[in-house]
Design a protein around this motif. Structure first.
Motif, PDB file in Angstrom:
ATOM      1  N   ASP A   4     -25.307  27.093   4.965  1.00  0.00           N
ATOM      2  CA  ASP A   4     -25.328  28.124   3.941  1.00  0.00           C
ATOM      3  C   ASP A   4     -25.431  27.422   2.583  1.00  0.00           C
ATOM      4  O   ASP A   4     -24.563  26.631   2.226  1.00  0.00           O
ATOM      5  CB  ASP A   4     -24.035  28.933   4.047  1.00  0.00           C
ATOM      6  N   PHE A   6     -24.851  28.393  -0.392  1.00  0.00           N
ATOM      7  CA  PHE A   6     -23.740  28.667  -1.302  1.00  0.00           C
ATOM      8  C   PHE A   6     -22.484  27.911  -0.887  1.00  0.00           C
ATOM      9  O   PHE A   6     -21.722  27.449  -1.731  1.00  0.00           O
ATOM     10  CB  PHE A   6     -23.487  30.172  -1.397  1.00  0.00           C
ATOM     11  N   GLN A   7     -22.279  27.762   0.406  1.00  0.00           N
ATOM     12  CA  GLN A   7     -21.157  26.960   0.889  1.00  0.00           C
ATOM     13  C   GLN A   7     -21.359  25.499   0.507  1.00  0.00           C
ATOM     14  O   GLN A   7     -20.430  24.823   0.057  1.00  0.00           O
ATOM     15  CB  GLN A   7     -21.028  27.106   2.403  1.00  0.00           C
ATOM     16  N   PHE A   9     -23.209  24.412  -2.009  1.00  0.00           N
ATOM     17  CA  PHE A   9     -23.011  24.336  -3.458  1.00  0.00           C
ATOM     18  C   PHE A   9     -21.522  24.250  -3.787  1.00  0.00           C
ATOM     19  O   PHE A   9     -21.108  23.421  -4.604  1.00  0.00           O
ATOM     20  CB  PHE A   9     -23.639  25.539  -4.171  1.00  0.00           C
ATOM     21  N   ASP A  10     -20.715  25.117  -3.175  1.00  0.00           N
ATOM     22  CA  ASP A  10     -19.275  25.110  -3.442  1.00  0.00           C
ATOM     23  C   ASP A  10     -18.650  23.748  -3.147  1.00  0.00           C
ATOM     24  O   ASP A  10     -17.808  23.266  -3.911  1.00  0.00           O
ATOM     25  CB  ASP A  10     -18.564  26.184  -2.611  1.00  0.00           C
ATOM     26  N   HIS A  48     -20.353  32.009 -10.134  1.00  0.00           N
ATOM     27  CA  HIS A  48     -21.397  31.800  -9.129  1.00  0.00           C
ATOM     28  C   HIS A  48     -20.952  32.380  -7.794  1.00  0.00           C
ATOM     29  O   HIS A  48     -19.765  32.562  -7.533  1.00  0.00           O
ATOM     30  CB  HIS A  48     -21.752  30.324  -8.979  1.00  0.00           C
ATOM     31  N   GLY A  49     -21.926  32.664  -6.974  1.00  0.00           N
ATOM     32  CA  GLY A  49     -21.695  33.190  -5.641  1.00  0.00           C
ATOM     33  C   GLY A  49     -23.022  33.619  -5.055  1.00  0.00           C
ATOM     34  O   GLY A  49     -24.085  33.380  -5.652  1.00  0.00           O
ATOM     35  N   PRO A  50     -23.003  34.266  -3.912  1.00  0.00           N
ATOM     36  CA  PRO A  50     -24.255  34.679  -3.262  1.00  0.00           C
ATOM     37  C   PRO A  50     -25.143  35.579  -4.120  1.00  0.00           C
ATOM     38  O   PRO A  50     -26.346  35.641  -3.903  1.00  0.00           O
ATOM     39  CB  PRO A  50     -23.773  35.405  -2.006  1.00  0.00           C
ATOM     40  N   PHE A  53     -25.958  32.792 -10.205  1.00  0.00           N
ATOM     41  CA  PHE A  53     -25.309  31.824 -11.079  1.00  0.00           C
ATOM     42  C   PHE A  53     -25.318  32.398 -12.493  1.00  0.00           C
ATOM     43  O   PHE A  53     -26.376  32.747 -13.013  1.00  0.00           O
ATOM     44  CB  PHE A  53     -26.045  30.481 -11.004  1.00  0.00           C
ATOM     45  N   THR A 158     -30.599  34.751  -9.882  1.00  0.00           N
ATOM     46  CA  THR A 158     -30.500  34.984  -8.441  1.00  0.00           C
ATOM     47  C   THR A 158     -31.490  34.054  -7.760  1.00  0.00           C
ATOM     48  O   THR A 158     -32.704  34.177  -7.957  1.00  0.00           O
ATOM     49  CB  THR A 158     -30.822  36.453  -8.099  1.00  0.00           C
ATOM     50  N   ARG A 180     -35.133  31.467   0.154  1.00  0.00           N
ATOM     51  CA  ARG A 180     -34.714  32.818   0.542  1.00  0.00           C
ATOM     52  C   ARG A 180     -35.858  33.526   1.270  1.00  0.00           C
ATOM     53  O   ARG A 180     -37.012  33.461   0.862  1.00  0.00           O
ATOM     54  CB  ARG A 180     -34.307  33.619  -0.692  1.00  0.00           C
ATOM     55  N   TRP A 185     -31.898  32.804   4.731  1.00  0.00           N
ATOM     56  CA  TRP A 185     -32.369  31.534   4.159  1.00  0.00           C
ATOM     57  C   TRP A 185     -33.045  30.711   5.244  1.00  0.00           C
ATOM     58  O   TRP A 185     -32.545  30.610   6.360  1.00  0.00           O
ATOM     59  CB  TRP A 185     -31.188  30.739   3.585  1.00  0.00           C
TER      60      TRP A 185
END
Length: 192
Positions: A4, A6-7, A9-10, A48-50, A53, A158, A180, A185
């Motif tokens: 993922d 976003f995961q 990125f985190d 930030h999140g799904p 940003f 986005t 995307r 994804w």
């Protein structure tokens, strides 16, 4: 590594926050005007999140004008101490008034007053003019909360593409790209 984006990125962002000396949330924002002329500058990631940003700015600034004229932008995080970078490309929309109000309320008072005093990206004859405008705002809002200026707010990028770049020996870097699709994804690799 995570599947993922976003995961991932985190994870990278959390690591950068512990190792970068200054502004681990700094990102280069690249925009283009209606004629396609590019411009870039550093801004600070504030959410930030799904869904994207988020950063905040004066909506009368050059960057805001370019974002309003061309709703596509690119972001670049470069964490030198981690030998990593993340590239993000996507569409842009304004953050809601509620989001902008909430973030503005979390800023320090002088930053709030500075937002009112600054005619961002416009010519300034000398620093004394800006200092005088700042003093005017201090007097205007003395003893009360500083409301968010109507010309100030957030933008959300986005992502359509997120690329994770990791330095490797002998320039054999790892480039992992997420694109995307209507179903989520797709993931792939790029030559360095």
């Amino acid at each position: 590594m995570a599947d993922d984006p976003f995961q991932l990125f985190d994870t990278w962002y959390a690591e950068a926050r512990t190792s970068e000396i200054n502004d681990s949330n700094a990102m280069a924002l690249a925009t283009a005007d209606a004629d396609g002329r590019p411009s870039s500058r550093m801004v600070l990631l504030k959410g930030h999140g799904p869904d994207g940003f988020v950063f905040y700015t004066n909506r009368g600034s050059r960057k805001a004008g370019e974002l309003d004229a061309n709703r596509h932008a690119a972001l670049l995080f470069h964490w030198k101490s981690q030998r990593r970078q993340i590239r993000i490309e996507g569409s842009v929309a304004r953050a809601t008034d509620a989001e902008s109000d909430a973030y503005f309320a979390s800023r320090g008072r002088d930053s709030q007053l500075g937002a009112w005093a600054s005619d961002q990206s416009r010519p300034l004859d000398d620093s004394a003019t800006f200092e005088a405008r700042f003093a005017e705002m201090q007097a205007k809002f003395e003893g009360q909360d500083v409301p968010r200026p109507p010309f100030w707010g957030g933008y959300r990028v986005t992502p359509a593409v997120i690329e994770f770049w990791q330095d490797r020996a002998h320039r054999l870097h790892e480039r992992r790209v997420f694109t995307r699709t209507p179903d989520g994804w797709s993931e792939g690799l790029l030559y360095p």
